[in-house]
Design a protein around this motif. Structure first.
Motif, short mmCIF file in Angstrom:
data_model
loop_
_atom_site.label_atom_id
_atom_site.label_comp_id
_atom_site.label_asym_id
_atom_site.label_seq_id
_atom_site.Cartn_x
_atom_site.Cartn_y
_atom_site.Cartn_z
N GLY A 577 0.93 -1.06 -0.01
CA GLY A 577 -0.02 -0.03 -0.16
C GLY A 577 0.90 1.29 0.04
O GLY A 577 0.57 2.24 -0.55
N ILE A 578 1.92 1.28 0.75
CA ILE A 578 2.97 2.48 0.96
C ILE A 578 3.58 2.65 -0.56
O ILE A 578 3.60 3.67 -1.13
N VAL A 579 3.95 1.45 -1.23
CA VAL A 579 4.48 1.67 -2.58
C VAL A 579 3.39 2.08 -3.31
O VAL A 579 3.84 3.09 -4.29
N SER A 580 2.32 1.83 -3.32
CA SER A 580 1.33 2.18 -4.32
C SER A 580 0.97 3.62 -4.16
O SER A 580 1.06 4.61 -5.10
N TRP A 581 0.95 4.29 -2.84
CA TRP A 581 1.10 5.76 -2.59
C TRP A 581 2.06 6.24 -3.21
O TRP A 581 2.01 7.35 -3.77
N TYR A 582 3.33 5.89 -2.94
CA TYR A 582 4.42 6.25 -3.58
C TYR A 582 4.68 6.52 -5.02
O TYR A 582 4.84 7.60 -5.46
N VAL A 583 4.09 5.56 -5.36
CA VAL A 583 4.42 5.34 -7.11
C VAL A 583 3.22 6.52 -7.63
O VAL A 583 3.71 7.10 -8.84
N THR A 584 2.05 6.75 -7.09
CA THR A 584 1.11 7.33 -7.62
C THR A 584 1.24 8.98 -7.14
O THR A 584 0.24 9.54 -7.30
N SER A 585 2.11 9.32 -6.32
CA SER A 585 2.17 10.70 -5.67
C SER A 585 3.54 11.41 -6.05
O SER A 585 3.68 12.52 -5.73
N GLU A 591 -1.87 13.14 -14.51
CA GLU A 591 -1.93 12.20 -15.39
C GLU A 591 -0.78 11.09 -15.55
O GLU A 591 -0.89 10.01 -15.81
N THR A 592 0.48 11.64 -15.04
CA THR A 592 1.59 10.90 -15.23
C THR A 592 1.39 10.02 -14.02
O THR A 592 1.71 8.72 -14.00
N ASN A 593 0.86 10.56 -12.71
CA ASN A 593 0.54 9.61 -11.61
C ASN A 593 -0.47 8.46 -11.91
O ASN A 593 -0.30 7.32 -11.46
N SER A 594 -1.25 8.95 -12.58
CA SER A 594 -2.54 7.89 -12.82
C SER A 594 -1.90 6.63 -13.79
O SER A 594 -2.06 5.67 -13.74
N LYS A 595 -1.06 6.95 -14.79
CA LYS A 595 -0.27 6.15 -15.64
C LYS A 595 0.21 5.05 -14.90
O LYS A 595 0.46 3.94 -15.25
N ARG A 596 1.11 5.81 -13.86
CA ARG A 596 2.13 5.03 -13.15
C ARG A 596 1.24 4.13 -12.38
O ARG A 596 1.60 2.98 -12.19
#
Length: 661
Positions: A577-585, A591-596
């Motif tokens: 979950g932390i990695v998910s937050w990190y990747v998308t923020s 748009e870049t965060n969404s694609k990641r």
């Protein structure tokens, strides 16, 4: 598909929002046109996906207690194979592949949350028995009941409530299918991640090059505080569980872990202090040691999990109360259509055609009759009174909880089926004992009944996702509903075989298979069916916690699940979950965060599928007596240090791959 046709494949602007007065939703595929949907291609691939993902989900669920939803990875694979084969207009076919294949996760959850408890209790009661036939029939009947009971609610959830429910999993799956229909090459990241995650978990499970878990016991100080203060930290370093945490996301993985930390870092140490010199064995006469002399793991197993069980049961009850208006509304809608004249399919839009209520009514009656005969002759030794009471309990509970499961999936994408099944088992045990069925026969009967209900609820939650996908894209509901039965049949047969294989390889009573939900079921059913007082005070504590959390607007089911699943299996969810937050923020560009985030979902799905499938292969190798693992090395603290290094490298790869263009 021509370039012009590909360009036309797009979701309408109002797909994910509420409709304005007089506004109509028009799906991707024109309701007035016919498209390829059910054919040899889609049915064959759907069956193959049901077999593969049933095996994978059964392994993961029994090893770590989490059953992943197969809809997204199956959709990605469907897109990949249709693109490779250059199928013309494959969107409808891909929905059917996904719908048939997604039966895997639903049937697996229903079976493995309950039926392994029979094997677990065999260690204590050798006369108990489970067979492939019992597992298969209970899973099949439960799946069919779930499908039939949900269909009357389809229009309410997918059409009447359009834009009011987020349907997170259905949204993600729909986006994958749409991008695939445009010619997107979505399968490659999944397949490569599946290879990485699969090899990673295969190396651990088969060869043991590093330890499966990292714990604070590897150093002297950590061992001391574990034994003296009853404080310990653990994390499973597998790829599949990490991937699951990424998809769950930070919010819910944090809530699950808070439930786990509350038990392991607060309740267990407090129990050790308060009851240090006492032997608490009123609920389990086999306990002879004081609480203070127990390890944290033992205190959790004997007492802590029961608090989680109470929380899950109460969270399920709260869900029913909250969903009561939905139940009444859907029943009213179904009754109104039943009283009206039968609709001529030829005069209806293709996207509005369901199985007729006449077929649903007859099918439900026949299925319940077959279930009654199964209970009567196969489970309850020919006692018709027990069978009548049993089928009434199953029918009423399954119908009431159907909307709870569908509502949970529609809002948060997770189904609290284990909590509702625990509640079913408690109710079934109390009622069956009251009518005279108890002991070993009562335990088997209650667990089979629980298996039927659990599969029905799991299937209803899964199916509402499929139907919402079909609504957005414009497939024919009647075809989805009809072919869902085939997926259920295939998945029920597969999960029965995998369960037997894993029991023969590891043994459910050995502790090598976590099967946390099944262990919880066994813990509940044993005292109730043998006249031993159940730990009601612990259940009540858990129930109170669930009520308080609900009043605080915190999802009680997630917190309660964390309370009874071992900490080492909850912690990696939080890591993911932390990695998910990190990747998308990390980017200032949304748009870049969404694609990641989307790329990360593909990779996480690959980790889950690859790791779970390799787990099945590893179990098969062990069954064939291929076991090169060095137990002395795994007992060495360096094996845990190695696991942490490997885990860090896996996470680094995941983050870099998610950010790659």
């Amino acid at each position: 598909m021509t370039e012009k046709e590909k360009e036309a494949v797009r979701l309408p602007e109002n797909a994910f929002r509420e409709l304005k007065d007089g506004e109509e939703y028009r799906p991707v595929m024109n309701p007035q046109r016919q498209y390829p949907e059910v054919n040899a291609w889609s049915v064959t691939w759907g069956i193959l996906m049901a077999i593969v993902f049933s095996a994978a989900a059964a392994y993961l669920g029994l090893r770590v207690g989490q059953v992943f939803e197969a809809a997204i990875p199956i959709a990605i694979i469907a897109v990949g194979v249709s693109t490779a084969a250059k199928r013309h207009n494959p969107l409808g076919e891909n929905v059917i592949i996904q719908s048939i294949g997604a039966c895997s996760g639903a049937v697996v959850a229903g079976a493995i949350f309950t039926l392994p408890a029979i094997y677990i209790l065999q260690a204590k009661y050798p006369e108990m028995s489970a067979s492939f036939i019992k597992v298969f029939i209970s899973s099949l009947l439960g799946g069919i009941i779930g499908i039939l009971f949900l269909i009357p609610f389809r229009k309410y959830f997918v059409s009447d409530m359009h834009g009011k429910y987020p349907f997170p999993e259905a949204t993600a799956t729909t986006q994958v299918l749409v991008s695939g229909a445009k010619g997107g090459n979505q399968a490659k990241p999944l397949l490569f991640a599946g290879l990485v995650g699969g090899l990673y978990d295969f190396i651990v499970a088969t060869f043991g090059l590093w330890n499966e878990n990292f714990t604070t016991r590897i150093v002297g100080f950590g061992e001391t505080i574990a034994e003296k203060a009853k404080l310990v930290f653990k994390v499973n370093t597998g790829a599949a569980v990490f991937g699951l945490g990424y998809i769950v996301g930070l919010k819910y993985s944090l809530i699950i872990c808070l439930g786990s930390f509350a038990v392991w870092w607060l309740i267990i140490p407090l129990m050790s202090v308060i009851f240090h010199d006492q032997v608490l064995n009123a609920w389990n006469p086999a306990i002879t040691e004081t609480v203070g002399s127990m390890s944290p793991e033992t205190i959790f197993r004997e007492y802590g999990k029961s608090i989680g069980i109470g929380g899950i049961a109460m969270a399920g009850l709260i869900g029913i109360i909250k969903s009561w208006d939905i139940i009444k509304g859907a029943v009213t809608l179904a009754a109104r259509e039943m009283k009206g004249k039968s609709t001529d399919d030829s005069k209806q839009l293709r996207t509005q055609r369901d199985l007729s209520f006449k077929i649903i009514a007859i099918g439900s009656a026949v299925t319940l009759l077959v279930t009654f005969v199964f209970f009567w002759l196969g489970i309850m030794d020919g006692n018709i009174k027990f069978a009548v009471v049993g089928i009434l309990l199953v029918a009423v509970i399954a119908f009431l909880f159907t909307t709870v499961a569908a509502n949970a999936i529609a809002i948060v994408g997770s189904n609290p089926v284990s909590g509702m099944t625990l509640m079913t088992l408690i109710l079934a045990s109390v009622v069956m004992v009251a009518v005279g069925l108890k002991g070993v026969s009562g335990m088997v009967a209650a667990l089979i009944m629980g298996g039927v209900v659990c599969t029905a609820l799991s299937m209803s939650g899964c199916f509402i996702t499929d139907l919402k996908i079909g609504y957005w894209l414009g497939t024919t509901p009647k075809k989805q509903e009809s072919w869902k039965f085939l997926g259920t049949l295939v998945s029920a047969a597969t999960v029965g075989g995998v369960m037997i294989l894993l029991n023969n390889t590891y043994g459910f009573s050995s502790g090598q298979l976590a099967a946390p939900q099944a262990n919880a079921m066994a813990a509940v059913i044993d005292p109730l069916m043998n006249g031993i007082e159940a730990p009601w005070i612990l259940y009540i504590i858990g129930a109170i916690i669930a009520v308080v959390l609900t009043l605080m607007k915190v999802p009680a089911i997630a917190f309660a699940l964390g309370m009874f699943i071992p900490i080492e299996l909850n912690t990696p969810l939080l890591v993911g979950g932390i990695v998910s937050w990190y990747v998308t923020s990390r980017s200032k560009n949304k748009e870049t965060n969404s694609k990641r985030g989307e790329k990360g979902t593909l990779i996480a799905s690959g980790f889950i599928a690859g790791g779970a499938l390799m787990g099945v292969l590893s179990a098969l190798l062990r069954y064939l007596e291929f076991n090169p693992i060095n137990e002395q090395w795994l007992a060495n603290p360096l094996s845990e240090v190695s696991s942490l290094i490997a885990y860090a490298l896996l996470i680094t790869y995941f983050i870099k791959a998610s950010k790659a263009k």
